[in-house]
Scaffold this motif. Structure first.
Motif, PDB file in Angstrom:
ATOM      1  N   GLY A  47      -0.062  12.377   7.113  1.00 47.57           N
ATOM      2  CA  GLY A  47      -1.513  12.324   7.243  1.00 47.57           C
ATOM      3  C   GLY A  47      -2.260  13.087   6.186  1.00 47.57           C
ATOM      4  O   GLY A  47      -3.356  13.595   6.444  1.00 47.57           O
ATOM      5  N   GLY A  94      -3.074  11.614   3.164  1.00 47.63           N
ATOM      6  CA  GLY A  94      -3.777  10.664   2.320  1.00 47.63           C
ATOM      7  C   GLY A  94      -3.150  10.454   0.963  1.00 47.63           C
ATOM      8  O   GLY A  94      -3.680   9.688   0.149  1.00 47.63           O
ATOM      9  N   THR A 120      -5.574  11.735   7.274  1.00 47.81           N
ATOM     10  CA  THR A 120      -5.705  10.470   6.535  1.00 47.81           C
ATOM     11  C   THR A 120      -4.312   9.923   6.295  1.00 47.81           C
ATOM     12  O   THR A 120      -3.491  10.561   5.632  1.00 47.81           O
ATOM     13  CB  THR A 120      -6.429  10.698   5.196  1.00 47.81           C
ATOM     14  N   TYR A 121      -4.059   8.744   6.820  1.00 49.58           N
ATOM     15  CA  TYR A 121      -2.723   8.160   6.831  1.00 49.58           C
ATOM     16  C   TYR A 121      -2.675   6.963   5.879  1.00 49.58           C
ATOM     17  O   TYR A 121      -3.168   5.878   6.196  1.00 49.58           O
ATOM     18  CB  TYR A 121      -2.345   7.740   8.253  1.00 49.58           C
ATOM     19  N   ASN A 147     -11.982  11.537  13.460  1.00 50.73           N
ATOM     20  CA  ASN A 147     -11.539  12.334  12.308  1.00 50.73           C
ATOM     21  C   ASN A 147     -10.167  11.920  11.781  1.00 50.73           C
ATOM     22  O   ASN A 147      -9.559  12.644  10.994  1.00 50.73           O
ATOM     23  CB  ASN A 147     -11.530  13.833  12.635  1.00 50.73           C
ATOM     24  N   VAL A 193      -8.186   8.682   9.756  1.00 48.08           N
ATOM     25  CA  VAL A 193      -8.432   7.503   8.923  1.00 48.08           C
ATOM     26  C   VAL A 193      -7.090   6.844   8.611  1.00 48.08           C
ATOM     27  O   VAL A 193      -6.156   7.505   8.152  1.00 48.08           O
ATOM     28  CB  VAL A 193      -9.141   7.873   7.603  1.00 48.08           C
ATOM     29  N   LEU A 234      -5.606   4.461   6.035  1.00 51.08           N
ATOM     30  CA  LEU A 234      -6.039   4.106   4.686  1.00 51.08           C
ATOM     31  C   LEU A 234      -5.103   3.067   4.080  1.00 51.08           C
ATOM     32  O   LEU A 234      -3.912   3.324   3.899  1.00 51.08           O
ATOM     33  CB  LEU A 234      -6.054   5.368   3.822  1.00 51.08           C
ATOM     34  N   ASP A 238      -9.734   2.056   6.681  1.00 49.83           N
ATOM     35  CA  ASP A 238     -10.398   1.967   5.379  1.00 49.83           C
ATOM     36  C   ASP A 238      -9.520   1.170   4.423  1.00 49.83           C
ATOM     37  O   ASP A 238      -8.353   1.501   4.214  1.00 49.83           O
ATOM     38  CB  ASP A 238     -10.628   3.390   4.843  1.00 49.83           C
ATOM     39  N   GLN A 248     -10.103   0.767   1.137  1.00 47.11           N
ATOM     40  CA  GLN A 248     -10.262   1.239  -0.247  1.00 47.11           C
ATOM     41  C   GLN A 248     -10.781   0.115  -1.159  1.00 47.11           C
ATOM     42  O   GLN A 248     -10.260  -0.093  -2.257  1.00 47.11           O
ATOM     43  CB  GLN A 248      -8.945   1.794  -0.797  1.00 47.11           C
TER      44      GLN A 248
END
Length: 511
Positions: free
Chosen positions: A82, A84, A118-119, A137, A139, A141, A177, A179
Motif C-alpha cells: 500500500g 503506491g 495506495t495500492y 483514505n 486508493v 491505483l 484511480d 491514472q
C-alpha cells in the motif's frame, strides 16, 4: 470441505502476528495442496492462541452491511504494502480468490478490505461472492503499463473486472484511480491527445486504453459509496448484466479527455443508478446495445457535467431500448443534455425524462454536440446501416437554460413518433465565445451542417409531436444572433402536431 472452510474463516479473521504471519500463510497453502491433517490441527491451535492475545489490526466501516455472517479479509494479510510504488496485484488477487473460496463453500458474501494506503495494481479479476471494500483514505491505483493489462483484445483491458460473477460489488468510501493523466500524449484545453496501444490491431486510434471498472455477464451487481476517478478510457462498464445497482458513486474524469465516459450500460437489464455525481469529459450515462436489447434502466437523483452528452442512448444501437426512466437529474454546463444517437437499426420506445434541470453550452467543435439540451436523431451510420425508430417519449417538468435549441431529427424510414413535451421552460441565451450556427449530425450522417438561424425547436421526419404548457424565451441581448425562429420544420416531413399552452418571446433579463 465445510470443515476446511471453517478453519480458513477462523484463521483469516484472527491472524495478525507479524512474526508467524508468513509461516501460517505457507502452511495454509500446503494444506490446500493436500498435506496431512496434523498440519491443519497445528494451524488451528496456533490461530486459537493468537486470537486470545491479539485484536484485529483493522476494522472496516460499520456502515457497510452485508447479508449473513460476512467474512472480511484484509489485503495486507496477504502481503499488500500500500505504498503506491510497489505492485500489490498478487496479494490483492490472492485475497479475492480466498474470499471466492469462502463464498463457494458457504454461500456467504466475503469482503476484501483495503486499509488506508495506495495500492498499485495491474488488472484484477473480481470473483463471485466478493465485495471489494476500498475504505476511506484507501486508493486502488491502476498501473500505466500495457503489460499491466494482459489480454489478446482491448475489450479485456480493465483495472478491475468481474466476468460471469454473481453477488459481487465494490464499496468502502475510498477511491479507484486509473491514472488517466499518464495516458495523455499531449495536454490540450480543447481536447487531449491520448496514447494508443493498437499494436495488435484490436482497436483503433486513441481508444486503445484500459477501462477502469467492468462487470461482464454478471448478476446481482452492487457498486456504492465509492469514488471512481481519472479513468484512462471508460470509467464504469456494465456489460450483459442483470440486476445492477449503482448508488452514491462519484465519477471524476478529466474534462479534456476523449472517451472518458462515466457509466456505460451495454445490453444489460434491470439497472438502477441513483445519487451519483458524474463530472467527466465524455458521455456521462450511456446505454448501448451491441448484442442484445436493453430494458428497465432507471437513473434518479444525479448531478452531471460533461463535455459531451449527459445522458445518451447510442451511438451503438443494433438492438432495442425500452422502459427507461430518468428522473430528478441536474445537468450543468454540458455540451449536450438528453441525447439519442440511433445509428444501427435498433428501436427506442417508452422512455420518460422527468424533473430535469438542463444547462448546455458550446465547447470546441471537435467534441460531438452543439449545446443541444435535447437531441434525438435516427439517421443511419452509413449506407449499409438500417434505420431505427424512436417512439413514445415523455419529457415532463424540464427546465432548460441553453445556448442552442432542441433538435428532433428522424429519418425517412426511422421516424420520431409520439413525442410529448409537458410543463417545460426553455431559455435560450449566449454566454460562451464558441461559434454557433451549426447543426451536428455526428457520428456518420451529414456531419456538421451550416444553419442560418438558431431555432428554439428544429424538427425533421417527425410523426406525432405534442406540446402542453411549454414556455420558450430567448435573451433580449442577443437579437443579432438570429434568435428569431421559435419552431423550424418542413410540413412535408413533420405531421400530427399538437400545441396547447405554447408561448414564445423575448426574455427580459434584469441588469
Amino acid at each position: 470441505m465445510e470443515y476446511m472452510s471453517m478453519i480458513i474463516i477462523f484463521f483469516f479473521n484472527n491472524i495478525h502476528a507479524n512474526k508467524v504471519h508468513d509461516w501460517i500463510r505457507l502452511e495454509t497453502h500446503k494444506f490446500a495442496m493436500g498435506f496431512p491433517p496434523l498440519i491443519l490441527r497445528s494451524i488451528f491451535l496456533l490461530s486459537l492462541l493468537l486470537s486470545l492475545v491479539q485484536s484485529r489490526s483493522y476494522t472496516s466501516s460499520p456502515n457497510i452491511k452485508l447479508p449473513g455472517d460476512a467474512l472480511a479479509l484484509s489485503v495486507t494479510d496477504f502481503g499488500a504494502i500500500g505504498d503506491g510504488i510497489h505492485y500489490d496485484s498478487s496479494a490483492i488477487q490472492s485475497a479475492i480468490n480466498a474470499c471466492n473460496l469462502h463464498y463457494t463453500t458457504s454461500s456467504s458474501i466475503c469482503r476484501v478490505t483495503f486499509p488506508p494506503g495506495t495500492y498499485l495494481t495491474a488488472k484484477l479479476h473480481l470473483r463471485s461472492g466478493v465485495l471489494l471494500d476500498v475504505t476511506e483514505n484507501a486508493v486502488l491505483l491502476g498501473g500505466p503499463r500495457i503489460e499491466d493489462y494482459p489480454a489478446e483484445i482491448s475489450s479485456e483491458w480493465y483495472v478491475v473486472v468481474a466476468n460471469n460473477a454473481t453477488d459481487v460489488g465494490i464499496t468502502g468510501g475510498g477511491a479507484i484511480d486509473g491514472q488517466g493523466s499518464e495516458f495523455v500524449v499531449r495536454f490540450d484545453e480543447k481536447k487531449n491527445v491520448m496514447v494508443s496501444w493498437n499494436q495488435t490491431g484490436a482497436c483503433l486510434g486513441d481508444e486503445c486504453r484500459p477501462r477502469l471498472v467492468g462487470f461482464v455477464d454478471s448478476t446481482n451487481v452492487q457498486i456504492w459509496n465509492i469514488t471512481l476517478r481519472e479513468p484512462a478510457y471508460w470509467c464504469l462498464h456494465i456489460v450483459r448484466c442483470d440486476n445492477t445497482s449503482v448508488r452514491d458513486v462519484s465519477i471524476l474524469g478529466d474534462f479534456n479527455t476523449p472517451n472518458n465516459d462515466g457509466i456505460d450500460i451495454e445490453d444489460s437489464n434491470n439497472t438502477v443508478i441513483t445519487r451519483c455525481h458524474i463530472d467527466t469529459g465524455d458521455d456521462a450515462i450511456c446505454p448501448k446495445t451491441y448484442t442484445g436489447p436493453l430494458y428497465n434502466l432507471t437513473a434518479t437523483d444525479c448531478w452531471i457535467r460533461t463535455k459531451s452528452s449527459a445522458i445518451k442512448l447510442g451511438s451503438a444501437s443494433w438492438f432495442d431500448f425500452k422502459g427507461l426512466v430518468f428522473d430528478n437529474i441536474t445537468i450543468s454546463e454540458s455540451h449536450r443534455g438528453l441525447a439519442m444517437q440511433i445509428r444501427d437499426g435498433g428501436n427506442v420506445s417508452d422512455i420518460t425524462f422527468s424533473n430535469i434541470n438542463i444547462s448546455t453550452r458550446y465547447y470546441d467543435p471537435s467534441w460531438w454536440g452543439r449545446a443541444e439540451p435535447i437531441y434525438i436523431t435516427t439517421c443511419p451510420r452509413d449506407s449499409s446501416s438500417k434505420e431505427g425508430s424512436v417512439s413514445n417519449l415523455l419529457f415532463v417538468n424540464v427546465t432548460i437554460d441553453s445556448e442552442n435549441g432542441v433538435f428532433l431529427s428522424g429519418s425517412p424510414n426511422g421516424l420520431l413518433s409520439d413525442i410529448k413535451f409537458r410543463n417545460m421552460n426553455l431559455t435560450l441565451r449566449r454566454w460562451s465565445n464558441y461559434s454557433a450556427g451549426l447543426v451536428d449530425y455526428r457520428p456518420g450522417c451529414q456531419g456538421l451542417v451550416n444553419h442560418s438561424a438558431t431555432a428554439g425547436i428544429i424538427m425533421e421526419h417527425v410523426k406525432g409531436f405534442s406540446v402542453e404548457n411549454v414556455d420558450l424565451r430567448w435573451s433580449d441581448g442577443d437579437l443579432n444572433s438570429a434568435w428569431n425562429v421559435p419552431l423550424e420544420f418542413r410540413p412535408s416531413t413533420v405531421t400530427n402536431l399538437s400545441f396547447v399552452g405554447f408561448s414564445s418571446g423575448l426574455l427580459h433579463e434584469s441588469v
